[in-house]
Design an enzyme around this catalytic site. Structure first.
Site, mmCIF file in Angstrom:
data_model
loop_
_atom_site.group_PDB
_atom_site.id
_atom_site.type_symbol
_atom_site.label_atom_id
_atom_site.label_comp_id
_atom_site.label_asym_id
_atom_site.label_seq_id
_atom_site.Cartn_x
_atom_site.Cartn_y
_atom_site.Cartn_z
ATOM 1 N N GLY A 1 0.790 -1.233 0.000
ATOM 2 C CA GLY A 1 0.000 0.000 0.000
ATOM 3 C C GLY A 1 0.817 1.275 0.000
ATOM 4 N N ASN B 1 1.541 3.028 -2.589
ATOM 5 C CA ASN B 1 0.820 3.987 -3.445
ATOM 6 C C ASN B 1 -0.383 4.572 -2.714
ATOM 7 O OD1 ASN B 1 1.906 4.328 -6.294
ATOM 8 N ND2 ASN B 1 2.065 2.109 -6.033
ATOM 9 N N MET C 1 -4.076 -7.306 -6.956
ATOM 10 C CA MET C 1 -3.656 -8.414 -7.813
ATOM 11 C C MET C 1 -4.852 -9.221 -8.306
ATOM 12 S SD MET C 1 -0.560 -7.939 -7.925
ATOM 13 C CE MET C 1 0.642 -6.989 -7.057
ATOM 14 N N ARG C 2 -5.577 -8.659 -9.256
ATOM 15 C CA ARG C 2 -6.732 -9.388 -9.742
ATOM 16 C C ARG C 2 -7.274 -8.693 -10.983
ATOM 17 N NH1 ARG C 2 -9.770 -14.026 -7.687
ATOM 18 N NH2 ARG C 2 -11.970 -13.656 -8.070
ATOM 19 N N HIS D 1 0.890 0.701 -13.272
ATOM 20 C CA HIS D 1 1.701 -0.439 -13.686
ATOM 21 C C HIS D 1 3.174 -0.020 -13.688
ATOM 22 C CE1 HIS D 1 2.647 -4.208 -15.536
ATOM 23 N NE2 HIS D 1 3.400 -3.561 -16.412
HETATM 24 C C1 GRF Z 1 3.337 -1.271 -7.513
HETATM 25 O O1 GRF Z 1 4.599 -1.487 -8.077
HETATM 26 C C2 GRF Z 1 2.295 -1.154 -8.580
HETATM 27 O O2 GRF Z 1 2.782 -0.578 -9.756
HETATM 28 C C3 GRF Z 1 1.926 -2.583 -8.835
HETATM 29 O O3 GRF Z 1 1.963 -3.193 -7.575
HETATM 30 C C4 GRF Z 1 2.840 -2.478 -6.711
HETATM 31 C C5 GRF Z 1 2.052 -2.080 -5.503
HETATM 32 O O4 GRF Z 1 2.831 -1.488 -4.532
HETATM 33 N N1 GRF Z 1 0.656 -2.671 -9.514
HETATM 34 P P1 GRF Z 1 2.145 -0.846 -3.242
HETATM 35 O O5 GRF Z 1 1.232 -1.911 -2.633
HETATM 36 O O6 GRF Z 1 1.414 0.379 -3.673
HETATM 37 O O7 GRF Z 1 3.303 -0.528 -2.330
#
Ligand code: GRF
Length: 221
Positions: A15, A17, A93-94, A112
């Site tokens: 998390g 992001n 992840m889905r 991504h």
């Molecule tokens: C990130 O690298 C994003 O681009 C990918 O999964 C990762 C998630 O990281 N889809 P976080 O959970 O936000 O730390």
């Protein structure tokens, strides 16, 4: 008062992001509020972050649902009950079902960790590293029914260096993810994104750096 776009965030893991989005909101840089976080993983560190910031969250585990459609129906129900306008996939992840996409048409964003359309799918940073590219990066796009195929909103270019490993590359990319995801959401909040087919145009956008990049650099050449 400024309109605040109401977000529903989907997470599965760390998390970071999500954290960046929270930080940008708290600093007044992002006109948004997170109405609901949904995690398919009860152990996701993203939930620790949600608790710390007093943001409501729901855990929905796949094994409690018969089909992907059932799972997605529940997600739609929870987000709708929370007044969510824009869905943010932040390390979720889905793949989403058609009913989910139809419930939020061009209102689902994903990030991504590669310069799409290169290296879609899992382990994008390692795939780029193994391929030997000189630049990779990250992409925020609207979700469609493919894997990492929807219209592109914003990209950041990240160079690879000779001393890199796939992990140092992934860290450098992640730092840029944390910058472009809040920016993409802010552009949405400001109603500046216009989608026409695959193209996303940003209204009132001024091109500031039209110069090509080279890696290795063309010094005095
Ligand atoms: C990130 O690298 C994003 O681009 C990918 O999964 C990762 C998630 O990281 N889809 P976080 O959970 O936000 O730390």
């Amino acid at each position: 008062m400024k309109r605040r776009v109401k977000l529903g965030v989907l997470v599965s893991g760390s998390g970071s992001n999500l954290q960046s989005i929270i930080d940008h909101i708290e600093k007044g840089l992002l006109d948004a509020e997170i109405r609901m976080i949904i995690s398919n993983n009860p152990e996701a560190y993203a939930l620790v972050r949600a608790r710390k910031h007093g943001i409501p969250y729901t855990v929905l585990e796949y094994r409690d649902f018969g089909t992907r459609e059932d799972f997605d129906r529940k997600v739609i129900e929870v987000f709708n009950a929370s007044g969510v306008e824009l869905v943010i996939m932040a390390g979720f992840m889905r793949i989403l079902s058609p009913s989910f996409l139809n419930a939020f048409p061009m209102r689902i964003m994903n990030i991504h960790p590669a310069l799409l359309p290169s290296f879609p799918g899992m382990h994008a940073q390692k795939k780029a590293f193994d391929y030997g590219v000189k630049f990779s990066g990250c992409t925020v796009h609207f979700a469609d029914d493919g894997v990492d195929t929807g219209p592109i909103i914003i990209q950041a270019i990240v160079p690879l260096y000779d001393h890199d490993s796939d992990e140092t590359l992934a860290q450098r990319i992640l730092k840029e993810e944390h910058r472009i995801y809040p920016k993409a959401i802010q552009l949405y909040a400001e109603e500046k994104l216009e989608v026409a087919g695959r193209k996303v145009r940003v209204k009132d956008h001024k091109q500031t750096d039209p110069h090509p990049l080279h890696n290795p650099p063309l010094v005095n050449f």
